[in-house]
Each structure stands twice: as structure tokens, then as C-alpha cells.
Enzyme design. Structure first.
Site, short mmCIF file in Angstrom:
data_model
loop_
_atom_site.label_atom_id
_atom_site.label_comp_id
_atom_site.label_asym_id
_atom_site.label_seq_id
_atom_site.Cartn_x
_atom_site.Cartn_y
_atom_site.Cartn_z
N VAL A 80 0.82 -1.21 0.00
CA VAL A 80 0.00 0.00 0.00
C VAL A 80 0.86 1.27 0.00
CG1 VAL A 80 -1.78 1.21 1.28
CG2 VAL A 80 -1.76 -1.26 1.27
N MET A 81 1.86 1.33 0.91
CA MET A 81 2.67 2.55 1.06
C MET A 81 3.60 2.74 -0.14
SD MET A 81 1.90 4.25 3.78
CE MET A 81 3.29 5.26 4.31
N ASN A 135 8.71 -4.87 -7.85
CA ASN A 135 8.21 -5.89 -6.92
C ASN A 135 8.48 -7.24 -7.57
OD1 ASN A 135 6.23 -7.64 -5.33
ND2 ASN A 135 6.01 -5.66 -4.37
N ASN A 146 9.13 1.55 8.90
CA ASN A 146 9.24 1.87 10.33
C ASN A 146 10.31 0.99 10.97
OD1 ASN A 146 7.41 3.95 10.81
ND2 ASN A 146 5.68 2.54 10.97
N SER A 189 5.42 9.38 7.38
CA SER A 189 4.15 9.31 8.09
C SER A 189 3.02 9.84 7.23
CB SER A 189 4.21 10.10 9.39
OG SER A 189 2.94 10.04 10.02
N GLY A 190 1.85 9.25 7.44
CA GLY A 190 0.66 9.76 6.75
C GLY A 190 -0.22 8.68 6.18
N GLY A 191 0.21 7.43 6.34
CA GLY A 191 -0.61 6.32 5.83
C GLY A 191 -0.69 6.36 4.31
N LYS A 217 10.84 9.34 13.86
CA LYS A 217 9.57 8.68 13.49
C LYS A 217 9.06 7.80 14.64
CE LYS A 217 6.02 7.41 11.13
NZ LYS A 217 5.65 6.09 11.19
N HIS A 260 7.53 10.09 17.06
CA HIS A 260 6.26 10.51 16.46
C HIS A 260 5.18 9.47 16.77
CE1 HIS A 260 3.32 9.96 13.21
NE2 HIS A 260 3.37 11.26 13.00
N ASN A 261 5.52 8.21 16.60
CA ASN A 261 4.53 7.16 16.84
C ASN A 261 4.17 7.04 18.32
OD1 ASN A 261 4.88 6.76 14.12
ND2 ASN A 261 4.75 4.54 14.25
N GLU A 285 1.76 9.59 18.83
CA GLU A 285 0.53 9.11 18.16
C GLU A 285 -0.26 8.20 19.11
OE1 GLU A 285 1.17 7.55 14.05
OE2 GLU A 285 0.28 5.71 14.81
N LYS A 340 2.16 -2.44 16.12
CA LYS A 340 3.20 -3.05 15.29
C LYS A 340 4.58 -2.87 15.89
CE LYS A 340 0.89 -3.23 10.86
NZ LYS A 340 0.12 -1.99 10.62
N ARG A 393 -3.15 -0.46 25.52
CA ARG A 393 -3.36 -1.40 24.40
C ARG A 393 -3.14 -2.83 24.88
NH1 ARG A 393 -1.28 0.95 18.58
NH2 ARG A 393 -1.90 3.11 18.89
C1 6PG Z 1 2.19 6.88 10.34
C2 6PG Z 1 1.81 5.78 11.26
C3 6PG Z 1 2.13 4.44 10.67
C4 6PG Z 1 1.46 3.31 11.43
C5 6PG Z 1 2.35 2.74 12.50
C6 6PG Z 1 1.77 2.58 13.87
O1 6PG Z 1 2.89 7.75 10.83
O2 6PG Z 1 1.79 6.87 9.19
O3 6PG Z 1 2.46 5.91 12.48
O4 6PG Z 1 3.49 4.35 10.54
O5 6PG Z 1 0.24 3.66 11.86
O6 6PG Z 1 2.73 1.51 12.01
O7 6PG Z 1 1.01 1.45 13.94
P1 6PG Z 1 0.69 0.59 15.23
O8 6PG Z 1 -0.42 1.30 15.91
O9 6PG Z 1 0.26 -0.70 14.61
O10 6PG Z 1 1.90 0.43 16.07
#
Ligand code: 6PG
Length: 463
Positions: A12-13, A32, A101, A127-129, A182, A185-186, A189, A258, A285
């Protein structure tokens, strides 16, 4: 014509990132080993700027020198395996960029290993999905000035924009720093999401707010200083229907992860620093995963019925303010970690630039990052030392206290709110009861202690 950039891994990314380059008219080679994935992307992108490959050698020769190859493969072994296959095909001066990541210590190791072969390796947080990767992510590379110079024009074209329309990408610091930033950042998040979840729980559990009305509350919050990506997507999640039912009510109350949040906490433990809000959010979690035990115990323990709740309008006002204060504290916690890591690892971070690039594209983007950017000196991550920042936190304290008390009195878990409150109390205490800890340690283990009235290390025969 050779491609300016190559991407390996069309999940996807990776696929979205490749399309982003092509949409910006940057010639991109996308590889790929599954031909169907390549074909699907080429068909979807319909762009003369995107060339698909399923033979690695052909992919490598399609790139202009020095080759710039972004790996978009899962973190861990797949990164090492890809590097192993790729390296024999590369030349000196080529650049491999890991956009996954990855754990920053792996990035440091890979940088060193590839350095020996005169190949540059860049750890780069993205970051940003899926949507971010396609339309403009926040990009956090950590590399040398020379490598940054050659990556910069490409990355600036595909990155999101900050509040002043500048690209949300910067060389955040020395090798390893990109994935470190990053990771933090998570961690932030995780904290912001847990605070959102606790707010949802209080509104639903105590006031019986429906999902649609919850969306309306979050919409009104989003119009305030709380405006943020996570608030926006909370509205969508609350509104989503499946048939006549709200989808949110059909989702199991177990949250996965993750690993990046876990690394953040593990790293904090290694550095010897406290990350209460982020860590409690991670633990929340983990506790959610104990579903069977929770059900078994929940049947044995009766919950008190909430009574004497404040009127909803009053509660909403407090919640808005508490959430604002707790968000400010969560960012402060993350930046403090970066500050300490900067000293420990000599990352040479520019804190203000990190806050600036987080203004757009990433999951933790929020209106308040504008003030955070202003509040941060370039060379320090201690946000609470900024007078205005501290004042904003202090002015939300009564609300934060009331929200935490409401949770405690009504027996609702408010781990992140409580952690925010307690960490603020601790961090602003000129005196903590650690003298008691030291006395006890010295009594049972002769661990010694220091004194306030004289210099040195002391031991007392207590008994
Ligand atoms: C981002 C997200 C992305 C993803 C992580 C966290 O910045 O786009 O952080 O990298 O959501 O994998 O996911 P988990 O919640 O599964 O740890």
C-alpha cells in the site's frame, strides 16, 4: 530516459509513494518480485512517469546515477534480505533509503555495514498512511549533508506542506535520527489516540452519547485549538455505518500494535527517562488484549453507578480544555525524549524544524503544532520551559484534574489523562519524596545517599 528514483516494495505505502512521484512528473521505477503487483500498479497509475519492473537487475539499470532507491518493505528481516540482494547490483555512491518503520539501531548497523561498501544508507521515517504517501506525506530522513543535498529536490516535491506552505521534509539529523524521530512521532501518536479513546469512553459511558452525537462533539472540538488529523478521523470513525448500525459498536475492544510504541518506551527505559503518557497508552493497548481475563474479572466486580455528574455542557467545556492540556503534555513528553536522545546519540536535531514538518502530512499533525514550532528553540526539546507553553498547560490543569477525577470516581479507566496529570505534578515539584526512597535504600542495602546540607556520599547505621 533513466528514472530519478526507484522504489522497491509495492504494498500500500510503496505503491502510493511511487504514484506520488509520478504525479509530480518525477520519473520513477517501481519494483516488486510479484509481477501481478507491478502490473496492477502500472494499470492503476496510468502514468508515463511510472515504469514497472519485476526483474531486480533491470530495475537497477533503469536508474540514473547515483541511484536512489527507496525500500518500502516490512521492517526487520525483509530490509536486510532486500539489501543483500540489491547491493551486488549497485555502484559506489548509490543511495539506499529505508522508508519503513525500522528500529533506529538496525538503521545504524545497516548504515555502518553499507558504508564499508561505499554505499549510502538513509533511514527515513514516512508518516501519513496510504493517503499521505499518495498525496503528500511528512518525511523524516536522517543523513549526511551531502546525501541530503541530492535527495532534497525529489523529496520536497512529494512531501506535504506545513502551515506556511513549506515542504514537510527536512534532514532531521545524523544517521539513525530519521527513524528515531519517526519512532517518537509514533509514541506521541499512541498517546493522542489513547486520550481520544478515553474521552470517547467518558462521553459514551457517563452521558450515553450516541456515535452520531459523539461525531458532532468532535466536530466542535475540531473547530477549536484542538483541530487535528486524529480529531478529524475520529469524526469519520464515529459516523461510519454498517447497515443501520454504527461500525464502531461492532469493532472488538482490543487494540493491536506493530511495535514502534513499544520501542519508544523501551528506548526511554534505556535512556533512563520517564515517558508516562506514552507508556500508559501502550499499556492500555496491552490491557485491552487481555479480553478474556477482563470479561472473567468484570463479571466478579460490580461497578458503581455514576452519580452527581456535571451537566453535559459543563463537562464538554472541561473535556475540551483537558484534552488540549493533555495533548500539549504528550507533545512535550515526546520532544523531551528527543532532547535527551539528542545528547545521548549526538543526533544534531533541530527541534523547531521537527515540529514544523509535523505540521502537515503526518498522523500527529495538529493546529497546535504551529505554537509548538514557535515555542521550541532549535537546540532544545524542553517545551515546558517556554513561558507561553507552560501557561497554556497550567490554564488547562483544573479541567484536566476534573476529567481525571470524574474518571476515577466513576471507575472508568483514564490511564493517559491520569499519567498526564501526575507527570506534570512530578515534573513541576521542587521537592519529591525521593529522600524517603534514598533512606530506605541506604537502610536495607547500604546504597548510600546524598545530603542537602553537605557535599559527598553518605551511609548511616540506621538500626
Ligand atoms: C504513520 C503511522 C504508521 C502506522 C504505525 C503505527 O505515521 O503513518 O504511524 O506508521 O500507523 O505503524 O502502527 P501501530 O499502531 O500498529 O503500532
Amino acid at each position: 530516459m533513466k528514472s530519478a528514483i526507484g522504489i522497491i516494495g509495492l504494498g500500500v505505502m510503496g505503491a502510493s509513494l511511487a504514484q506520488n512521484f509520478a504525479n509530480k512528473k518525477i520519473q520513477v521505477s517501481a519494483y516488486n518480485h510479484h509481477k501481478d503487483k507491478v502490473d496492477a500498479l502500472v494499470k492503476k497509475a496510468k502514468s508515463p512517469h511510472l515504469i514497472g519492473h519485476d526483474i531486480l537487475k533491470k530495475f537497477v539499470t533503469s536508474l540514473e546515477a547515483p541511484r536512489k532507491i527507496i525500500l518500502m518493505v516490512p521492517a526487520g528481516d525483509p530490509v536486510d534480505e532486500t539489501i543483500k540482494k540489491l547491493t551486488p547490483l549497485l555502484s559506489k555512491g548509490d543511495i539506499i533509503i529505508d522508508g519503513g518503520n525500522s528500529f533506529f539501531r538496525d538503521t545504524l548497523r545497516r548504515t555502518e555495514e553499507l558504508n564499508k561498501k561505499s554505499i549510502h544508507f538513509v533511514g527515513m521515517g514516512i508518516s501519513g498512511g496510504e493517503k499521505g504517501a499518495l498525496e503528500g506525506p511528512c518525511i523524516m530522513p536522517g543523513t549526511s549533508k551531502t546525501v541530503w543535498k541530492s535527495l532534497r529536490p525529489l523529496l520536497e516535491k512529494i512531501a506535504a506542506k506545513d502551515f506556511s506552505k513549506k515542504p514537510c521534509v527536512v534532514n532531521v539529523g545524523a544517521p539513525g535520527a530519521g527513524h528515531y524521530v519517526k519512532m517518537v512521532h509514533n509514541g506521541i501518536e499512541y498517546a493522542l489516540m489513547q486520550l481520544m479513546a478515553e474521552s470517547y469512553d467518558l462521553l459514551k459511558g457517563l452521558y450515553g452519547i450516541s456515535n452520531d452525537n459523539m461525531a458532532t462533539v468532535f466536530e466542535s472540538f475540531n473547530d477549536t485549538r484542538l483541530g487535528s488529523y486524529l480529531m478529524e478521523i475520529s469524526i469519520t470513525v464515529c459516523q461510519k455505518k454498517e447497515g443501520t448500525k454504527g461500525l464502531l459498536d461492532l469493532i472488538l475492544d482490543v487494540s493491536g500494535n506493530k511495535g514502534t510504541g513499544k520501542w519508544t518506551t523501551q528506548e526511554a527505559l534505556d535512556l533512563g527517562i520517564a515517558l508516562p503518557i506514552i507508556t500508559e497508552s501502550l499499556f492500555a493497548r496491552y490491557i485491552s488484549s487481555e479480553k478474556n481475563l477482563r470479561i472473567a474479572l468484570g463479571k466478579k466486580v460490580e461497578r458503581k453507578k455514576p452519580e452527581d455528574l456535571p451537566p453535559l455542557t459543563v463537562f464538554l467545556e472541561m473535556l475540551e480544555s483537558a484534552l488540549y492540556g493533555a495533548f500539549l503534555l504528550a507533545y512535550a513528553e515526546g520532544f523531551m525524549m528527543l532532547d535527551r536522545a539528542n545528547t545521548a546519540y549526538k543526533f544534531d536535531l533541530d527541534f523547531r524544524e521537527i515540529a514544523r514538518i509535523w505540521q502537515g502530512g503526518c498522523i500527529i499533525r495538529a493546529k497546535m503544532l504551529k505554537d509548538i514550532t514557535k515555542a521550541l528553540p532549535r537546540n532544545s526539546g524542553i517545551l515546558l520551559m517556554d513561558k507561553k507553553y507552560l501557561k497554556d498547560v497550567v490554564s488547562s490543569m483544573d479541567s484536566l484534574k476534573n476529567i481525571a477525577i470524574t474518571g476515577v470516581l466513576t471507575e472508568k479507566p483514564v490511564a493517559a489523562y491520569s499519567a498526564a496529570l501526575n507527570s506534570f505534578y512530578s515534573m513541576t515539584s521542587t521537592h519529591l519524596p525521593s529522600n524517603m526512597i534514598q533512606g530506605l535504600r541506604d537502610l536495607f542495602g547500604a546504597h548510600t545517599y546524598q545530603r542537602i546540607d553537605k557535599k559527598g556520599t553518605f551511609h548511616t547505621n540506621w538500626l
